[in-house]
Enzyme design. Structure first.
Site, mmCIF file in Angstrom:
data_model
loop_
_atom_site.group_PDB
_atom_site.id
_atom_site.type_symbol
_atom_site.label_atom_id
_atom_site.label_comp_id
_atom_site.label_asym_id
_atom_site.label_seq_id
_atom_site.Cartn_x
_atom_site.Cartn_y
_atom_site.Cartn_z
ATOM 1 C CB ILE A 83 -0.955 -0.005 1.210
ATOM 2 C CG1 ILE A 83 -1.806 -1.278 1.167
ATOM 3 C CG2 ILE A 83 -1.828 1.245 1.214
ATOM 4 C CD1 ILE A 83 -2.707 -1.469 2.360
ATOM 5 C CG HIS A 91 -1.713 5.569 4.840
ATOM 6 N ND1 HIS A 91 -2.992 6.032 5.117
ATOM 7 C CD2 HIS A 91 -0.980 5.840 5.940
ATOM 8 C CE1 HIS A 91 -3.015 6.542 6.336
ATOM 9 N NE2 HIS A 91 -1.789 6.420 6.859
ATOM 10 C CG LEU A 92 5.251 6.261 6.081
ATOM 11 C CD1 LEU A 92 6.384 5.933 5.131
ATOM 12 C CD2 LEU A 92 5.581 7.478 6.898
ATOM 13 C CG HIS A 93 2.608 0.576 5.749
ATOM 14 N ND1 HIS A 93 2.267 1.123 4.521
ATOM 15 C CD2 HIS A 93 2.979 -0.702 5.489
ATOM 16 C CE1 HIS A 93 2.416 0.220 3.581
ATOM 17 N NE2 HIS A 93 2.863 -0.905 4.134
ATOM 18 C CD GLN A 94 9.687 2.267 11.136
ATOM 19 O OE1 GLN A 94 10.451 2.937 10.478
ATOM 20 N NE2 GLN A 94 9.577 2.351 12.450
#
Length: 186
Positions: free
Chosen positions: A140, A143-146
């Site tokens: 995805i 939308h940034l996600h770590q």
């Protein structure tokens, strides 16, 4: 039988003599392969699951902890048990788009996730990272996600290495509760 998975001997051509191998069937992975829960476009209103999760209950959204600017959530398609993601509430695609408060809270919540994963599951190490863009492997990208993937000595067994399959020993709801209970107050 593992939850959601079955093992059974396979017959040659489906009707012949059984062989000596057991097959591990993981039909729930097909949803990910076929793109279930993927946004239809790059904007927040395009079905972004990370924009919808904060409106859910913690249990329904698999939310482990909530901060002012970011939240911690279990990966619905985990690489390892306890695979957690830190996600900003704001719909941004790139790390450089975060403001100072978001960047600081993302870093702090990453540390808290590591503490909780060590306490709850005895993790020996972690893979932590951001996949920036589709070319870098972001599922995805809008939308940034770590990712915070707990690791244990010897966890690279034949299943993921040879069989390209991961065996998860616990339901996601149980993992979410375990991590929420272990989450440091803060």
């Amino acid at each position: 039988m593992l939850h959601g998975m079955t093992t059974e001997p396979v017959q040659q051509n489906g009707v012949g003599t059984q062989d000596a191998f057991q097959r591990l069937w993981t039909p729930h992975r097909m949803a990910y392969i076929q793109g279930e829960n993927k946004p239809t476009g790059p904007e927040a209103g395009d079905g972004c699951p990370f924009c919808g999760i904060p409106q859910m209950s913690d249990a329904d959204g698999l939310v482990v902890a909530r901060g002012k600017h970011v939240f911690a959530v279990l990966n619905l398609y985990p690489y390892n048990g306890g695979h957690t993601m830190i996600v900003p509430y704001r719909h941004v695609a790139d790390y450089t788009e975060l403001d100072g408060h978001e960047t600081a809270e993302l870093a702090e919540m990453t540390k808290m996730a590591m503490v909780a994963l060590r306490k709850a599951s005895g993790a020996h190490g972690f893979n932590i990272g951001l996949n920036q863009g589709v070319a870098a492997g972001a599922g995805i990208a809008a939308h940034l996600h770590q990712h915070i993937v707990p690791r244990w000595g010897g966890d690279s067994n034949f299943m993921p290495v040879i069989g390209h399959t991961r065996v998860l020993p616990q339901l996601l709801a149980e993992t979410r509760q375990m991590l929420a209970d272990a989450w440091p107050s803060g």
